[in-house]
Design a protein around this motif. Sequence first.
Motif, PDB file in Angstrom:
ATOM      1  N   ARG A 181      11.239  -5.011  -7.141  1.00  0.00           N
ATOM      2  CA  ARG A 181      12.558  -4.585  -6.645  1.00  0.00           C
ATOM      3  C   ARG A 181      12.647  -4.738  -5.141  1.00  0.00           C
ATOM      4  O   ARG A 181      13.702  -5.101  -4.604  1.00  0.00           O
ATOM      5  N   ARG A 182      11.529  -4.500  -4.446  1.00  0.00           N
ATOM      6  CA  ARG A 182      11.494  -4.637  -2.997  1.00  0.00           C
ATOM      7  C   ARG A 182      11.256  -6.079  -2.565  1.00  0.00           C
ATOM      8  O   ARG A 182      11.176  -6.376  -1.382  1.00  0.00           O
ATOM      9  N   LYS A 183      11.127  -6.977  -3.529  1.00  0.00           N
ATOM     10  CA  LYS A 183      11.029  -8.423  -3.281  1.00  0.00           C
ATOM     11  C   LYS A 183       9.791  -8.790  -2.457  1.00  0.00           C
ATOM     12  O   LYS A 183       9.857  -9.647  -1.554  1.00  0.00           O
ATOM     13  N   LEU A 184       8.665  -8.172  -2.792  1.00  0.00           N
ATOM     14  CA  LEU A 184       7.424  -8.525  -2.126  1.00  0.00           C
ATOM     15  C   LEU A 184       6.979  -9.922  -2.545  1.00  0.00           C
ATOM     16  O   LEU A 184       7.302 -10.404  -3.632  1.00  0.00           O
ATOM     17  N   ASP A 185       6.210 -10.546  -1.674  1.00  0.00           N
ATOM     18  CA  ASP A 185       5.642 -11.850  -1.996  1.00  0.00           C
ATOM     19  C   ASP A 185       4.764 -11.704  -3.242  1.00  0.00           C
ATOM     20  O   ASP A 185       3.927 -10.807  -3.317  1.00  0.00           O
ATOM     21  N   PRO A 186       4.941 -12.572  -4.255  1.00  0.00           N
ATOM     22  CA  PRO A 186       4.182 -12.442  -5.509  1.00  0.00           C
ATOM     23  C   PRO A 186       2.672 -12.421  -5.328  1.00  0.00           C
ATOM     24  O   PRO A 186       1.968 -11.669  -6.018  1.00  0.00           O
ATOM     25  N   SER A 187       2.147 -13.224  -4.416  1.00  0.00           N
ATOM     26  CA  SER A 187       0.697 -13.257  -4.223  1.00  0.00           C
ATOM     27  C   SER A 187       0.192 -11.933  -3.653  1.00  0.00           C
ATOM     28  O   SER A 187      -0.858 -11.416  -4.071  1.00  0.00           O
ATOM     29  N   VAL A 188       0.935 -11.362  -2.695  1.00  0.00           N
ATOM     30  CA  VAL A 188       0.558 -10.063  -2.139  1.00  0.00           C
ATOM     31  C   VAL A 188       0.633  -8.994  -3.224  1.00  0.00           C
ATOM     32  O   VAL A 188      -0.254  -8.138  -3.354  1.00  0.00           O
ATOM     33  N   MET A 189       1.675  -9.041  -4.029  1.00  0.00           N
ATOM     34  CA  MET A 189       1.874  -8.052  -5.089  1.00  0.00           C
ATOM     35  C   MET A 189       0.732  -8.091  -6.104  1.00  0.00           C
ATOM     36  O   MET A 189       0.171  -7.048  -6.469  1.00  0.00           O
ATOM     37  N   MET A 190       0.353  -9.267  -6.554  1.00  0.00           N
ATOM     38  CA  MET A 190      -0.711  -9.388  -7.538  1.00  0.00           C
ATOM     39  C   MET A 190      -2.049  -8.917  -6.978  1.00  0.00           C
ATOM     40  O   MET A 190      -2.823  -8.254  -7.665  1.00  0.00           O
ATOM     41  N   ASP A 191      -2.313  -9.260  -5.735  1.00  0.00           N
ATOM     42  CA  ASP A 191      -3.570  -8.826  -5.109  1.00  0.00           C
ATOM     43  C   ASP A 191      -3.652  -7.307  -5.051  1.00  0.00           C
ATOM     44  O   ASP A 191      -4.704  -6.715  -5.337  1.00  0.00           O
ATOM     45  N   LYS A 192      -2.560  -6.658  -4.688  1.00  0.00           N
ATOM     46  CA  LYS A 192      -2.562  -5.207  -4.574  1.00  0.00           C
ATOM     47  C   LYS A 192      -2.631  -4.532  -5.942  1.00  0.00           C
ATOM     48  O   LYS A 192      -3.278  -3.479  -6.085  1.00  0.00           O
ATOM     49  N   LEU A 193      -1.979  -5.097  -6.927  1.00  0.00           N
ATOM     50  CA  LEU A 193      -2.045  -4.512  -8.269  1.00  0.00           C
ATOM     51  C   LEU A 193      -3.456  -4.600  -8.847  1.00  0.00           C
ATOM     52  O   LEU A 193      -3.882  -3.703  -9.588  1.00  0.00           O
ATOM     53  N   GLU A 194      -4.174  -5.656  -8.492  1.00  0.00           N
ATOM     54  CA  GLU A 194      -5.559  -5.785  -8.952  1.00  0.00           C
ATOM     55  C   GLU A 194      -6.455  -4.717  -8.336  1.00  0.00           C
ATOM     56  O   GLU A 194      -7.512  -4.390  -8.881  1.00  0.00           O
ATOM     57  N   GLU A 195      -6.057  -4.191  -7.207  1.00  0.00           N
ATOM     58  CA  GLU A 195      -6.852  -3.158  -6.542  1.00  0.00           C
ATOM     59  C   GLU A 195      -6.649  -1.778  -7.151  1.00  0.00           C
ATOM     60  O   GLU A 195      -7.403  -0.845  -6.835  1.00  0.00           O
ATOM     61  N   LEU A 196      -5.643  -1.637  -8.025  1.00  0.00           N
ATOM     62  CA  LEU A 196      -5.408  -0.333  -8.646  1.00  0.00           C
ATOM     63  C   LEU A 196      -6.605   0.048  -9.517  1.00  0.00           C
ATOM     64  O   LEU A 196      -7.151  -0.783 -10.251  1.00  0.00           O
ATOM     65  N   PRO A 197      -7.023   1.306  -9.480  1.00  0.00           N
ATOM     66  CA  PRO A 197      -8.149   1.734 -10.333  1.00  0.00           C
ATOM     67  C   PRO A 197      -7.785   1.633 -11.809  1.00  0.00           C
ATOM     68  O   PRO A 197      -6.626   1.836 -12.190  1.00  0.00           O
TER      69      PRO A 197
ATOM     70  N   ASP B  43       0.831  -1.209   0.000  1.00  0.00           N
ATOM     71  CA  ASP B  43       0.000   0.000   0.000  1.00  0.00           C
ATOM     72  C   ASP B  43       0.865   1.258   0.000  1.00  0.00           C
ATOM     73  O   ASP B  43       0.539   2.254  -0.672  1.00  0.00           O
ATOM     74  N   GLN B  44       1.969   1.209   0.745  1.00  0.00           N
ATOM     75  CA  GLN B  44       2.870   2.358   0.777  1.00  0.00           C
ATOM     76  C   GLN B  44       3.479   2.610  -0.600  1.00  0.00           C
ATOM     77  O   GLN B  44       3.623   3.765  -1.033  1.00  0.00           O
ATOM     78  N   ILE B  45       3.850   1.538  -1.279  1.00  0.00           N
ATOM     79  CA  ILE B  45       4.443   1.678  -2.620  1.00  0.00           C
ATOM     80  C   ILE B  45       3.418   2.244  -3.593  1.00  0.00           C
ATOM     81  O   ILE B  45       3.738   3.104  -4.424  1.00  0.00           O
ATOM     82  N   ILE B  46       2.192   1.776  -3.521  1.00  0.00           N
ATOM     83  CA  ILE B  46       1.144   2.293  -4.406  1.00  0.00           C
ATOM     84  C   ILE B  46       0.937   3.784  -4.168  1.00  0.00           C
ATOM     85  O   ILE B  46       0.815   4.582  -5.110  1.00  0.00           O
ATOM     86  N   HIS B  47       0.916   4.171  -2.905  1.00  0.00           N
ATOM     87  CA  HIS B  47       0.699   5.587  -2.594  1.00  0.00           C
ATOM     88  C   HIS B  47       1.858   6.454  -3.090  1.00  0.00           C
ATOM     89  O   HIS B  47       1.646   7.513  -3.698  1.00  0.00           O
ATOM     90  N   SER B  48       3.082   5.998  -2.832  1.00  0.00           N
ATOM     91  CA  SER B  48       4.243   6.821  -3.188  1.00  0.00           C
ATOM     92  C   SER B  48       4.518   6.841  -4.688  1.00  0.00           C
ATOM     93  O   SER B  48       4.910   7.881  -5.239  1.00  0.00           O
ATOM     94  N   HIS B  49       4.288   5.715  -5.366  1.00  0.00           N
ATOM     95  CA  HIS B  49       4.661   5.627  -6.775  1.00  0.00           C
ATOM     96  C   HIS B  49       3.491   5.859  -7.734  1.00  0.00           C
ATOM     97  O   HIS B  49       3.686   6.420  -8.820  1.00  0.00           O
ATOM     98  N   ASN B  50       2.319   5.423  -7.353  1.00  0.00           N
ATOM     99  CA  ASN B  50       1.168   5.608  -8.241  1.00  0.00           C
ATOM    100  C   ASN B  50       0.466   6.931  -7.972  1.00  0.00           C
ATOM    101  O   ASN B  50       0.166   7.691  -8.901  1.00  0.00           O
ATOM    102  N   VAL B  51       0.209   7.227  -6.717  1.00  0.00           N
ATOM    103  CA  VAL B  51      -0.545   8.433  -6.376  1.00  0.00           C
ATOM    104  C   VAL B  51       0.347   9.678  -6.442  1.00  0.00           C
ATOM    105  O   VAL B  51      -0.001  10.670  -7.092  1.00  0.00           O
TER     106      VAL B  51
END
Length: 229
Positions: A149-165, A126-134
Motif C-alpha cells: 500500500r505504501r508502494k515500497l520497492d519490491p526488492s526492499v519489501m521482499m528482503d525485509k519480509l524475509e527478516e521476519l521471525p 523497518d518502521q512498518i514491521i515495528h508498527s504492524h507486526n510488533v
Amino acid sequence: MVHFEPKNDAAPQADAGLAPVTYLPGAAPGMKRRSPLQAAASEPDAEIDDVDADADADAETDADADALDQRERAEKVLLHRLRGRSLSTVEALLVLNGTGVDSGEASEVIEKFIQLQYLDEAKLADQIIHSHNVRKGLGRTGVEAEMRRRKLDPSVMMDKLEELPDDEAERAIDLATKRMGQMERFDDQTIDRRLTGFLMRKGYSSAAVRLAVKAAMDSRGGGSRVRFR
C-alpha cells in the motif's frame, strides 16, 4: 589713374588658426546629420535582430528563474511532508508531481533526497514491521499488504519480509487465546467464526489461523467442541 584693391588677409589668417576638419565615417561635406530614428531606419534588419536577441535572452533568463523557484517550492513541500512521516520514493514522487514541477526536475529532487537520506525505503520498511507486526500483531501477509500500500520497492519489501521471525503460528495462538476472554458467552461455532475472521484480518495464513483457533478453544479447559474441516 590706377586703383589698387586692398588685400583681405584677415580671412586666411583666421582660417590658418583653425584645426583641420575631420569627418565622421560615412559623412561628407554637405551631408545632413541623420537622427537616430533615421539611422535605425536605414539598417532595419540589423536593429531588429539585436532587439530579438535581447528579448530571447531575457525570456530565457526569466524562464530559468521561474523553473528554479518552482523547484525550490517543490523541495519545501516535500520536506514538509517528510517531517510528518517517512515516504517511499513513489509517494515522494506523487507529492512532487502535485507541485507542478516537471518530471525531470522531480527525478533530480528524488535522487538528491535519497543521497541526503531523507528518503530511505529500508528504514521505512523497518518502521512498518515495528508498527504492524510488533505493535499491532499483524502477520506476514498483513505486513506485506501495508508495504504494498505504501508502494515500497519490491526488492526492499521482499528482503525485509524475509527478516521476519518464523513465529507466525505462535503469535496467532497468543492473539487468539487473549481474544477468547471476550467470547466466553458465545457457542463454539460463533467463537470459531469470529476468531477466524479476526486472525485473517490481521494477516495470518490459513494454517496459522486454524492452529491458533484450535489452541484457543482448547485453552478454555475441557477441550474444544469445534469440528475442523
